[in-house]
Design a protein around this motif. Structure first.
Motif, PDB file in Angstrom:
ATOM      1  N   THR A 154      42.953  82.149  23.258  1.00 57.88           N
ATOM      2  CA  THR A 154      43.554  82.147  24.597  1.00 57.88           C
ATOM      3  C   THR A 154      44.917  82.822  24.550  1.00 57.88           C
ATOM      4  O   THR A 154      45.520  82.974  23.491  1.00 57.88           O
ATOM      5  N   ASP A 155      45.393  83.202  25.734  1.00 56.88           N
ATOM      6  CA  ASP A 155      46.692  83.844  25.899  1.00 56.88           C
ATOM      7  C   ASP A 155      46.732  85.183  25.160  1.00 56.88           C
ATOM      8  O   ASP A 155      45.695  85.731  24.790  1.00 56.88           O
ATOM      9  N   SER A 156      47.935  85.690  24.938  1.00 56.55           N
ATOM     10  CA  SER A 156      48.103  86.973  24.256  1.00 56.55           C
ATOM     11  C   SER A 156      49.455  86.992  23.546  1.00 56.55           C
ATOM     12  O   SER A 156      50.263  86.065  23.690  1.00 56.55           O
ATOM     13  N   GLY A 157      49.684  88.013  22.771  1.00 57.96           N
ATOM     14  CA  GLY A 157      50.968  88.177  22.101  1.00 57.96           C
ATOM     15  C   GLY A 157      51.318  87.022  21.191  1.00 57.96           C
ATOM     16  O   GLY A 157      50.479  86.490  20.463  1.00 57.96           O
ATOM     17  N   PHE A 158      52.596  86.616  21.239  1.00 53.87           N
ATOM     18  CA  PHE A 158      53.094  85.569  20.354  1.00 53.87           C
ATOM     19  C   PHE A 158      52.392  84.231  20.577  1.00 53.87           C
ATOM     20  O   PHE A 158      52.129  83.490  19.636  1.00 53.87           O
ATOM     21  N   GLU A 159      52.089  83.907  21.848  1.00 48.75           N
ATOM     22  CA  GLU A 159      51.457  82.617  22.131  1.00 48.75           C
ATOM     23  C   GLU A 159      50.057  82.554  21.540  1.00 48.75           C
ATOM     24  O   GLU A 159      49.643  81.529  20.999  1.00 48.75           O
ATOM     25  N   LYS A 160      49.315  83.652  21.632  1.00 50.86           N
ATOM     26  CA  LYS A 160      47.986  83.691  21.023  1.00 50.86           C
ATOM     27  C   LYS A 160      48.089  83.489  19.515  1.00 50.86           C
ATOM     28  O   LYS A 160      47.309  82.735  18.915  1.00 50.86           O
ATOM     29  N   LYS A 161      49.052  84.150  18.897  1.00 51.21           N
ATOM     30  CA  LYS A 161      49.248  84.004  17.452  1.00 51.21           C
ATOM     31  C   LYS A 161      49.596  82.573  17.082  1.00 51.21           C
ATOM     32  O   LYS A 161      49.133  82.030  16.071  1.00 51.21           O
ATOM     33  N   ARG A 162      50.447  81.944  17.899  1.00 50.33           N
ATOM     34  CA  ARG A 162      50.839  80.551  17.623  1.00 50.33           C
ATOM     35  C   ARG A 162      49.643  79.615  17.698  1.00 50.33           C
ATOM     36  O   ARG A 162      49.463  78.741  16.848  1.00 50.33           O
ATOM     37  N   LEU A 163      48.832  79.792  18.738  1.00 45.39           N
ATOM     38  CA  LEU A 163      47.664  78.920  18.889  1.00 45.39           C
ATOM     39  C   LEU A 163      46.650  79.146  17.775  1.00 45.39           C
ATOM     40  O   LEU A 163      46.041  78.195  17.273  1.00 45.39           O
ATOM     41  N   ASN A 164      46.457  80.403  17.380  1.00 47.64           N
ATOM     42  CA  ASN A 164      45.561  80.674  16.252  1.00 47.64           C
ATOM     43  C   ASN A 164      46.088  80.046  14.974  1.00 47.64           C
ATOM     44  O   ASN A 164      45.311  79.528  14.156  1.00 47.64           O
ATOM     45  N   LYS A 165      47.404  80.079  14.794  1.00 48.10           N
ATOM     46  CA  LYS A 165      48.006  79.452  13.613  1.00 48.10           C
ATOM     47  C   LYS A 165      47.825  77.942  13.660  1.00 48.10           C
ATOM     48  O   LYS A 165      47.582  77.299  12.624  1.00 48.10           O
ATOM     49  N   LEU A 166      47.927  77.358  14.859  1.00 42.17           N
ATOM     50  CA  LEU A 166      47.703  75.922  15.005  1.00 42.17           C
ATOM     51  C   LEU A 166      46.303  75.549  14.532  1.00 42.17           C
ATOM     52  O   LEU A 166      46.124  74.591  13.759  1.00 42.17           O
ATOM     53  N   LEU A 167      45.293  76.304  14.982  1.00 44.84           N
ATOM     54  CA  LEU A 167      43.927  76.022  14.559  1.00 44.84           C
ATOM     55  C   LEU A 167      43.764  76.220  13.053  1.00 44.84           C
ATOM     56  O   LEU A 167      43.031  75.469  12.397  1.00 44.84           O
ATOM     57  N   GLU A 168      44.459  77.206  12.506  1.00 47.29           N
ATOM     58  CA  GLU A 168      44.416  77.421  11.056  1.00 47.29           C
ATOM     59  C   GLU A 168      44.952  76.210  10.308  1.00 47.29           C
ATOM     60  O   GLU A 168      44.391  75.776   9.292  1.00 47.29           O
ATOM     61  N   LEU A 169      46.076  75.663  10.811  1.00 48.11           N
ATOM     62  CA  LEU A 169      46.672  74.486  10.172  1.00 48.11           C
ATOM     63  C   LEU A 169      45.727  73.291  10.257  1.00 48.11           C
ATOM     64  O   LEU A 169      45.579  72.522   9.299  1.00 48.11           O
ATOM     65  N   GLU A 170      45.084  73.119  11.422  1.00 46.22           N
ATOM     66  CA  GLU A 170      44.099  72.044  11.569  1.00 46.22           C
ATOM     67  C   GLU A 170      42.946  72.245  10.598  1.00 46.22           C
ATOM     68  O   GLU A 170      42.439  71.291   9.999  1.00 46.22           O
ATOM     69  N   GLN A 171      42.536  73.495  10.441  1.00 46.99           N
ATOM     70  CA  GLN A 171      41.419  73.794   9.545  1.00 46.99           C
ATOM     71  C   GLN A 171      41.740  73.415   8.105  1.00 46.99           C
ATOM     72  O   GLN A 171      40.892  72.877   7.385  1.00 46.99           O
ATOM     73  N   ARG A 172      42.969  73.682   7.689  1.00 44.50           N
ATOM     74  CA  ARG A 172      43.379  73.344   6.321  1.00 44.50           C
ATOM     75  C   ARG A 172      43.275  71.838   6.072  1.00 44.50           C
ATOM     76  O   ARG A 172      42.895  71.402   4.992  1.00 44.50           O
ATOM     77  N   GLU A 173      43.621  71.069   7.100  1.00 40.68           N
ATOM     78  CA  GLU A 173      43.641  69.619   6.929  1.00 40.68           C
ATOM     79  C   GLU A 173      42.282  68.966   7.140  1.00 40.68           C
ATOM     80  O   GLU A 173      41.915  68.028   6.432  1.00 40.68           O
ATOM     81  N   TYR A 174      41.516  69.472   8.114  1.00 36.85           N
ATOM     82  CA  TYR A 174      40.299  68.771   8.507  1.00 36.85           C
ATOM     83  C   TYR A 174      38.993  69.522   8.230  1.00 36.85           C
ATOM     84  O   TYR A 174      37.923  68.900   8.237  1.00 36.85           O
TER      85      TYR A 174
END
Length: 374
Positions: A154-174
């Protein structure tokens, strides 16, 4: 002989140089409805990283410009136009993968109930609560419950990158997220469904049963396991598709509706029977049948209806389950507390719960001191 070989190599090189601009133009073409982040080597299949990211990559899907020739196309909302331009697109780069979620294809029969939960990248709080409540991965009644969240971008630019990073962090943990690089919108829910079924066929083909639902439903997964274990002569290898049955309805033609489907998308004025998309149960067998039939049925933006269309083409149908309440739970009196746990302890699923109430309800129905009158 050497001269012939040299000329052949020279000719091959010249052809490659001629073809390169065509490929480059193909990759650079932007699909506004999907925002695919394709790299120059996107024609290759990559190896999983430590975060299980960027495993499969596909060339960018080109816009079907002929869609604009449809009658009254110019009068349609932008979202519908976008859907029609890219309706044929079914392959997108995979950003987060879980190829071993079911223990590998051969061992996937050991997963009794796979919870398949549609979740937008923004919905971190919902995912966190579900992981602690009904979607917790666990052994119940001697069988395994596993969990997967399905997401786009979702979104674009920096916000899209932030949200993708959030999912990456969740993936590492769960280790519980499948993410593709397409725009996570309401009209792309069917696409999300088909991408999952394709993934399932590859990685979890022998899963016994699945709960397919949204991240705002309250699901009593303990009750689901017990219901599924009680089925006669069905270990997941036979047809099952059950939930809140909807039938004798058709497309909503009002452009102001969230569920608007114009004749340019669906000519027929009727839908086949289907189950409300908030949540339904199906067997692994039926999931793969749906995927197989989906290959020859154009995508429809209403995902639950599309499941019904695939079932109808297979000569199968959905059934009603009294314990699935995707339209909400009926409370007999306004004087009663609509969140009394006694209303929820025996059901399978109720749609639309806030995160705090989800957490509260899960723990209340498991309270050994809970007493409910008959």
């Amino acid at each position: 002989m050497r001269n012939i070989r040299a000329k052949t190599l020279l000719l091959a090189g010249a052809l490659a140089l001629l073809a390169f601009p065509l490929c480059k133009n193909f990759i650079d073409h932007k699909a506004p409805g999907f925002h695919v982040d394709v790299r120059e080597d996107d024609s290759q299949i990559r190896q999983p990283t430590k975060n299980n990211s960027y495993v499969y990559s596909w060339p960018r899907c080109q816009q079907n410009v002929s869609a604009a020739n449809m009658t009254d196309f110019s009068s349609l909302p932008v979202t519908i136009k976008d859907f029609l331009y890219y309706r044929h697109c079914r392959h997108f780069p995979m950003l987060l993968d879980l190829p071993d979620k079911c223990g590998g294809a051969d061992k996937s029969a050991e997963v009794f109930l796979l919870l398949v939960i549609k979740s937008s990248p923004h919905n971190y709080d919902r995912r966190e609560v579900l992981r602690k409540t009904w979607a917790e991965e666990r052994l119940h009644n001697g069988v395994w419950i596993r969990r997967i969240f399905l997401s786009g971008t979702t979104d674009s630019g920096f916000e899209k990158k932030r949200l993708n990073k959030l999912l990456e962090l969740e993936q590492r943990e769960y280790s519980d997220i499948l993410q593709w690089d397409f725009s996570d919108t309401f009209y792309n829910l069917t696409l999300k469904q088909i991408l999952f079924l394709e993934w399932m066929e590859r990685n979890c083909p022998n899963v016994r049963f699945l709960l397919n639902g949204d991240d705002d439903v309250f699901a009593n997964t303990d009750n689901m396991v017990e219901y599924l274990q009680g089925l006669k002569d069905n270990d997941g290898s036979k047809h099952l598709f059950t939930g809140h049955l909807i039938q004798y309805v058709g497309p909503i033609r009002s452009s102001g509706s969230k569920y608007f489907v114009p004749v340019q998308v669906q000519k027929s004025d009727s839908y086949p029977p289907y189950c409300g998309g908030g949540g339904f149960l199906l067997s692994g067998y039926t999931a793969l049948v749906i995927y197989n039939k989906s290959q020859s049925i154009d995508l429809l933006p209403i995902d639950d209806v599309y499941m019904g269309m695939c079932l109808a083409k297979a000569g199968l149908g959905p059934t009603s389950h009294i314990g699935v309440k995707t339209a909400g739970l009926y409370i007999p009196s306004k004087r009663l507390d609509e969140y009394d746990p006694c209303f929820y302890k025996d059901i399978l699923l109720v749609h639309r719960f806030l995160s705090a109430r989800m957490y509260f309800m899960w723990h209340r129905i498991h309270d050994p001191n809970l007493k409910c009158s008959l």
